[in-house]
Design a protein around this motif. Structure first.
Motif, mmCIF file in Angstrom:
data_model
loop_
_atom_site.group_PDB
_atom_site.id
_atom_site.type_symbol
_atom_site.label_atom_id
_atom_site.label_comp_id
_atom_site.label_asym_id
_atom_site.label_seq_id
_atom_site.Cartn_x
_atom_site.Cartn_y
_atom_site.Cartn_z
ATOM 1 N N ILE B 6 0.851 -1.193 0.000
ATOM 2 C CA ILE B 6 0.000 0.000 0.000
ATOM 3 C C ILE B 6 0.892 1.250 0.000
ATOM 4 O O ILE B 6 0.576 2.248 -0.652
ATOM 5 N N GLU B 7 2.037 1.176 0.679
ATOM 6 C CA GLU B 7 2.974 2.297 0.658
ATOM 7 C C GLU B 7 3.603 2.448 -0.722
ATOM 8 O O GLU B 7 3.705 3.546 -1.260
ATOM 9 N N ALA B 8 4.033 1.314 -1.308
ATOM 10 C CA ALA B 8 4.679 1.361 -2.625
ATOM 11 C C ALA B 8 3.723 1.898 -3.680
ATOM 12 O O ALA B 8 4.089 2.744 -4.503
ATOM 13 N N PHE B 9 2.471 1.406 -3.650
ATOM 14 C CA PHE B 9 1.472 1.844 -4.619
ATOM 15 C C PHE B 9 1.173 3.333 -4.429
ATOM 16 O O PHE B 9 1.119 4.099 -5.402
ATOM 17 N N SER B 10 1.017 3.762 -3.187
ATOM 18 C CA SER B 10 0.726 5.177 -2.914
ATOM 19 C C SER B 10 1.909 6.060 -3.305
ATOM 20 O O SER B 10 1.721 7.127 -3.908
ATOM 21 N N ASP B 11 3.123 5.615 -2.977
ATOM 22 C CA ASP B 11 4.309 6.378 -3.390
ATOM 23 C C ASP B 11 4.340 6.522 -4.902
ATOM 24 O O ASP B 11 4.665 7.590 -5.428
ATOM 25 N N GLY B 12 3.976 5.436 -5.603
ATOM 26 C CA GLY B 12 3.947 5.478 -7.061
ATOM 27 C C GLY B 12 2.955 6.509 -7.561
ATOM 28 O O GLY B 12 3.288 7.349 -8.403
ATOM 29 N N PHE C 9 7.171 -3.936 -9.690
ATOM 30 C CA PHE C 9 6.888 -3.635 -11.087
ATOM 31 C C PHE C 9 5.386 -3.505 -11.307
ATOM 32 O O PHE C 9 4.922 -2.565 -11.966
ATOM 33 N N SER C 10 4.614 -4.434 -10.741
ATOM 34 C CA SER C 10 3.155 -4.390 -10.899
ATOM 35 C C SER C 10 2.583 -3.149 -10.216
ATOM 36 O O SER C 10 1.714 -2.473 -10.781
ATOM 37 N N ASP C 11 3.053 -2.847 -9.016
ATOM 38 C CA ASP C 11 2.601 -1.628 -8.332
ATOM 39 C C ASP C 11 2.884 -0.407 -9.188
ATOM 40 O O ASP C 11 2.058 0.497 -9.288
ATOM 41 N N GLY C 12 4.064 -0.397 -9.815
ATOM 42 C CA GLY C 12 4.417 0.717 -10.693
ATOM 43 C C GLY C 12 3.439 0.850 -11.850
ATOM 44 O O GLY C 12 2.919 1.926 -12.109
ATOM 45 N N VAL C 13 3.165 -0.277 -12.531
ATOM 46 C CA VAL C 13 2.256 -0.234 -13.687
ATOM 47 C C VAL C 13 0.854 0.189 -13.246
ATOM 48 O O VAL C 13 0.236 1.066 -13.858
ATOM 49 N N LEU C 85 -1.102 -7.455 -16.802
ATOM 50 C CA LEU C 85 -0.872 -6.008 -16.819
ATOM 51 C C LEU C 85 -1.146 -5.436 -18.208
ATOM 52 O O LEU C 85 -1.635 -4.309 -18.334
ATOM 53 N N PHE C 86 -0.845 -6.226 -19.262
ATOM 54 C CA PHE C 86 -1.135 -5.755 -20.618
ATOM 55 C C PHE C 86 -2.625 -5.507 -20.793
ATOM 56 O O PHE C 86 -3.034 -4.446 -21.281
ATOM 57 N N THR C 87 -3.437 -6.487 -20.397
ATOM 58 C CA THR C 87 -4.892 -6.303 -20.561
ATOM 59 C C THR C 87 -5.366 -5.109 -19.736
ATOM 60 O O THR C 87 -6.247 -4.366 -20.172
ATOM 61 N N ALA C 88 -4.745 -4.899 -18.570
ATOM 62 C CA ALA C 88 -5.152 -3.754 -17.737
ATOM 63 C C ALA C 88 -4.818 -2.424 -18.413
ATOM 64 O O ALA C 88 -5.599 -1.468 -18.324
ATOM 65 N N ALA D 15 8.268 0.153 -15.724
ATOM 66 C CA ALA D 15 6.817 0.231 -15.515
ATOM 67 C C ALA D 15 6.235 1.435 -16.241
ATOM 68 O O ALA D 15 5.179 1.351 -16.870
ATOM 69 N N ILE D 16 6.935 2.586 -16.182
ATOM 70 C CA ILE D 16 6.424 3.783 -16.853
ATOM 71 C C ILE D 16 6.486 3.598 -18.359
ATOM 72 O O ILE D 16 5.543 3.891 -19.081
ATOM 73 N N LEU D 17 7.613 3.092 -18.824
ATOM 74 C CA LEU D 17 7.821 2.898 -20.260
ATOM 75 C C LEU D 17 6.744 1.997 -20.842
ATOM 76 O O LEU D 17 6.113 2.312 -21.863
ATOM 77 N N ILE D 18 6.496 0.868 -20.179
ATOM 78 C CA ILE D 18 5.531 -0.110 -20.688
ATOM 79 C C ILE D 18 4.112 0.442 -20.626
ATOM 80 O O ILE D 18 3.257 0.066 -21.432
ATOM 81 N N THR D 19 3.863 1.362 -19.693
ATOM 82 C CA THR D 19 2.507 1.890 -19.541
ATOM 83 C C THR D 19 2.258 3.058 -20.483
ATOM 84 O O THR D 19 1.159 3.209 -21.012
#
Lengths: 200, 200, 200, 200
Positions: B6-12, C9-13, C85-88, D15-19
């Motif tokens: 939740i921290e990583a996602f929020s930071d993102g 990586f998933s959190d980032g996407v 993640l692609f479908t998302a 993650a940013i690049l792929i998104t």
């Protein structure tokens, strides 16, 4: 306060900043059959992108190394870090200006773009110096000194280079651009020189 | 459930939000030789960007400090956090409106833009209050109380400032803008006041 | 292989995806004085953004909970996760289509946009089912079963809702839109129902 | 130096690049009622997006696996990693070119776009080879050898495929496109072959 989130947040901002720079280096929709002309015409833009990318990259390297020595964070360090990241995001704006000016090669526009980029670079150096100064005056936050005598002159040197670039821009805008480029290259050299002892 | 994601996602989300704000503060392609005129004309936009950047920055600081005390997360906290991040992303929209209105300085547009920004700020304050309320009524999730008497009045004060900004916008749109700015500055002061005891 | 990077990586996407959705919900530069008209005309777009935001949010919640039980990752899980993640990311495209169709309210366009969104939602459900199926047939990767009998019917139900939405779109495009919305709300309810026992 | 931040920063950039690739695969505002025509006309663009997405995904998989074996990072590895990420960001640019060329199907534009994409792919392979070479000559940084005899030929094979694509583009631009696609698929197959022993 743990330092993990300030690192994660900063990594996020640096990663986004360095990646969205590529969005400036973009083909513009044109008439069919003109893509070769357009791509070759984007060489100055490619150099601008390359420079800005490795500028942000060098800033990340410095940030990474500083925080390797940080044991925990404070409210003041969090706020100084937000200021530092703010000045870094302005690279996107000043790179846009340089990209626009290099498309038309209009001298007045190039001068404005280079001066804005110089000012942004000066603000970034200042914000790094503030973090650096804060950490060296709060040794309890770091594992050991992260300073060395030569580093104290570095912000002065880069300040001189960017200042010269601003002044020279009234005489010759191309030399101003080269000085701006030298300033950015200087950061990378300063980084390598700082790291060299640690490499052995 | 561990709180790391939740921290990583929020930071993102905070990192992306704070970085893409700079994309609004962007030069528009114009005739060659007009870049100086354009850059100086973007001063109101720079102030809007600066304000929005440090608004998101302050929201991150509060988020960071709240979750320092959180030991583990729950489904309800994850959902409240998603709501909070949603209201924060709306800053991008309301900043766009303010930027557009400040380009033309049309009074009717400025009023609309300031009111939308005020409403977004009220929604953000409400979502922070919900998280704050949830955590203080679920003490088993935190290491110790994250509340203090003064903080309970803060959402009320900021609500009053943003509410006044909305009402005043019918009388004088510039005062409405200043009140909106004051509301955002107030969050930062409230944060500093909350942190001050911890600094000693 | 450790699961920390697949989560990061998933959190980032997810974080980028959920944040750039707001870029679709954007004011378009218009004549001065028309901002109020424009903002009120963006209510359907706001609902589209709100829906897509909480759709991605729900996908993150499911992802978060699944991986809470995952002890380590494998190449197959990494690849399945990339497909998911692609479908998302396609939500961004289909939300753009819906936003464009809702601006003109052209029935043919709305049908196309809703059908594309339905198909994307079906692909997402399929990719989640693949991950879910893979994890339940590789119990050595998880700490304990992450399945429950009701969850096995959920992909079927959401498939039926999105499928009906596609079929109904030839009869009445608004009902198709409501069914699409219901499908997304259903995911959230399915998530809450799955989590309820853990809340007690 | 710990490897956690180089992984976090790289995950962020990937993650940013792929998104943001999905932002290229975007509907263009057209006349009402033309959305079906537009969506069906975007099939080549969808294939380009799909290919580029899984190309970046495969690069992430390789990066993930390499760094699983890295115990700590060095300044040289940080810099090599910045170069690698730089070449990866250029995928966004070359995908833009391909997308533009596929909209008009102009042969000259398609040749330019495919050649630029080929060159970017060659630069990416080169930068991966540099990291790979550095790690295999600095065994003290890794837990054990991350090389295998077959992997040493892989960069050569992909170099041959991309090189052929460039040469063939003067004869037949469609075959050049297929060779480019094969080159990218080859990376994925090479990855799977490398991982297969670990799957048993």
């Amino acid at each position: 306060m743990s330092k993990s989130r300030i690192e994660a947040f900063s990594d996020g901002v640096f990663a986004i900043l360095i990646t969205i720079l590529v969005l400036e280096f973009h083909p513009v929709a044109g008439r069919p059959g003109t893509l070769l002309h357009q791509v070759t015409g984007q060489m100055p833009l490619l150099i601008t992108y390359l420079t800005s990318y490795f500028y942000v990259g060098t800033l990340w390297l410095f940030h990474h190394d500083y925080f390797t020595h940080v044991k925990r964070t404070t409210t003041a360090l969090n706020i100084l870090n937000l200021i530092l990241l703010f000045t870094a995001t302005l690279i996107n704006y000043s790179m846009s200006l340089v990209a626009m000016a290099l498309r038309t090669l209009n001298h007045a526009d190039m001068q404005v773009a280079f001066i804005v980029y110089d000012i942004v670079a000066l603000l970034i150096s200042l914000s790094y110096w503030l973090i650096y100064h804060y950490l060296s005056t709060h040794p309890q936050l770091t594992d050991h000194g992260i300073t060395s005598p030569t580093q104290r002159i570095d912000p002065l040197i880069s300040g001189l280079i960017y200042g010269s670039s601003i002044l020279v821009s009234w005489l010759n805008v191309w030399i101003a651009g080269v000085l701006l480029l030298l300033g950015i290259v200087f950061h990378f050299i300063a980084y390598l020189r700082m790291r060299l002892p640690a490499m052995h």
